[in-house]
Design a protein around this motif. Sequence first.
Motif, short mmCIF file in Angstrom:
data_model
loop_
_atom_site.label_atom_id
_atom_site.label_comp_id
_atom_site.label_asym_id
_atom_site.label_seq_id
_atom_site.Cartn_x
_atom_site.Cartn_y
_atom_site.Cartn_z
N GLY A 56 12.64 13.56 3.87
CA GLY A 56 13.24 12.79 2.79
C GLY A 56 12.35 11.68 2.28
O GLY A 56 12.55 11.17 1.18
N VAL A 57 11.35 11.29 3.07
CA VAL A 57 10.44 10.22 2.66
C VAL A 57 9.39 10.79 1.71
O VAL A 57 8.71 11.77 2.03
N VAL A 58 9.28 10.19 0.52
CA VAL A 58 8.28 10.63 -0.45
C VAL A 58 7.15 9.63 -0.60
O VAL A 58 6.15 9.88 -1.27
N GLY A 59 7.28 8.46 0.00
CA GLY A 59 6.22 7.47 -0.05
C GLY A 59 6.55 6.31 0.87
O GLY A 59 7.71 6.11 1.23
N VAL A 60 5.52 5.58 1.30
CA VAL A 60 5.73 4.43 2.18
C VAL A 60 4.96 3.24 1.61
O VAL A 60 3.77 3.35 1.31
N VAL A 61 5.66 2.12 1.46
CA VAL A 61 5.03 0.89 0.99
C VAL A 61 4.83 -0.02 2.19
O VAL A 61 5.79 -0.41 2.86
N GLY A 97 13.96 7.39 -1.77
CA GLY A 97 13.07 8.07 -0.84
C GLY A 97 11.79 7.33 -0.53
O GLY A 97 10.99 7.78 0.29
N ILE A 98 11.58 6.18 -1.16
CA ILE A 98 10.37 5.38 -0.88
C ILE A 98 10.72 4.29 0.12
O ILE A 98 11.61 3.48 -0.11
N VAL A 99 10.02 4.29 1.23
CA VAL A 99 10.28 3.36 2.33
C VAL A 99 9.39 2.13 2.17
O VAL A 99 8.19 2.25 1.92
N VAL A 113 -0.29 -0.02 13.64
CA VAL A 113 0.21 0.02 12.27
C VAL A 113 -0.02 1.41 11.67
O VAL A 113 0.86 1.97 11.01
N THR A 114 -1.19 1.98 11.89
CA THR A 114 -1.48 3.31 11.36
C THR A 114 -0.50 4.34 11.91
O THR A 114 0.04 5.17 11.17
N VAL A 115 -0.24 4.30 13.20
CA VAL A 115 0.70 5.24 13.81
C VAL A 115 2.10 4.99 13.29
O VAL A 115 2.87 5.93 13.03
N LEU A 116 2.48 3.74 13.13
CA LEU A 116 3.81 3.39 12.61
C LEU A 116 4.01 3.97 11.22
O LEU A 116 5.05 4.59 10.93
N LEU A 117 3.03 3.78 10.33
CA LEU A 117 3.15 4.29 8.97
C LEU A 117 3.21 5.81 8.95
O LEU A 117 3.97 6.41 8.18
N ARG A 118 2.42 6.43 9.82
CA ARG A 118 2.44 7.89 9.89
C ARG A 118 3.81 8.39 10.34
O ARG A 118 4.33 9.37 9.83
N ALA A 119 4.40 7.70 11.33
CA ALA A 119 5.71 8.11 11.83
C ALA A 119 6.77 7.99 10.74
O ALA A 119 7.64 8.87 10.61
N THR A 155 0.86 -1.17 0.00
CA THR A 155 0.00 0.00 0.00
C THR A 155 0.90 1.23 0.00
O THR A 155 1.66 1.43 0.92
N VAL A 156 0.83 2.03 -1.06
CA VAL A 156 1.65 3.23 -1.13
C VAL A 156 0.94 4.35 -0.41
O VAL A 156 -0.17 4.72 -0.76
N VAL A 157 1.56 4.84 0.63
CA VAL A 157 0.98 5.93 1.41
C VAL A 157 1.27 7.24 0.70
O VAL A 157 2.29 7.40 0.03
N GLN A 158 0.37 8.21 0.81
CA GLN A 158 0.46 9.45 0.07
C GLN A 158 1.81 10.14 0.20
O GLN A 158 2.52 9.97 1.18
N TYR A 159 2.16 10.92 -0.82
CA TYR A 159 3.43 11.63 -0.85
C TYR A 159 3.43 12.78 0.15
O TYR A 159 2.40 13.26 0.58
N ARG A 160 4.64 13.22 0.48
CA ARG A 160 4.77 14.39 1.36
C ARG A 160 4.09 15.58 0.71
O ARG A 160 4.19 15.80 -0.49
N THR A 161 3.42 16.38 1.51
CA THR A 161 2.72 17.54 0.99
C THR A 161 3.35 18.82 1.50
O THR A 161 4.10 18.84 2.48
N VAL A 162 3.01 19.92 0.83
CA VAL A 162 3.51 21.22 1.22
C VAL A 162 3.10 21.55 2.65
O VAL A 162 3.86 22.14 3.42
N GLY A 163 1.89 21.14 3.03
CA GLY A 163 1.42 21.41 4.37
C GLY A 163 2.28 20.80 5.45
O GLY A 163 2.31 21.30 6.59
#
Length: 240
Positions: A215-220, A189-191, A203-209, A7-15
Amino acid sequence: MKGAESTVVQYRTVGEVMTGEVVQAYPGTSFEELARLLTTHHVGGLPVVDDDDKVVGVVSLGDLTRRQGARGRTGSGRDRVLRTLGRIVRARPAAGPAATAGGLMSTPAVTVHPEQRVADAARIMERRHIDRLPVVDEEDRLIGITTRRDLLRVFLRTDEEIREAVVDAVRPYGPGHDAATLRIGVRDGIVTIEGAAGPEDDVTVLLRAAWRVDGVVGVVNRLTGDGRDGSPALPTSPPA
């Protein structure tokens, strides 16, 4: 569902990288006050807003030095430009009618929204040859600012540096609260995180962390079930 799942988690955003406390000016702000704001806060430029906090332009150090004909004397070094502006402020020069933010600013302002990707903001800066972007809401009101330095902080890290930071960031949230049981890899940059998953909330908190590490642009997510029901414990939506 059994087995590993990606599951690719959303990219880093400007916010996520913007600065919320913004030094700003108004169209009627004088040259002297603009110079004081830039030198006092050590910033290279600032947005100009109207009475409704909507961004109408941007004033930079270059706009002020061009006004005073100081570019040739100061060179391109930012510190020298700031020192020159400091001397101008102390000398209290007479300001002409055009020497206000409204007369000096670049307009229309190039802006971004907080939900836009960091990569897209970086491309805008490169294409428009600018160093900062005011961040606005859906009504174009100023809510923050992001600079080239903010964006470079995301990108200028090696994969190994990112991996070490991710390991530290997820350590409290790994299965059994032991990140050593996870297999964490980083490429461009993809973890990728593999291992046995714990409770869904963990798991949700882990992925968010992991996603919040610079430097992280996505999480698998390749975490499998924790053995209790044979299914992977995955968040129902990408971490916000």
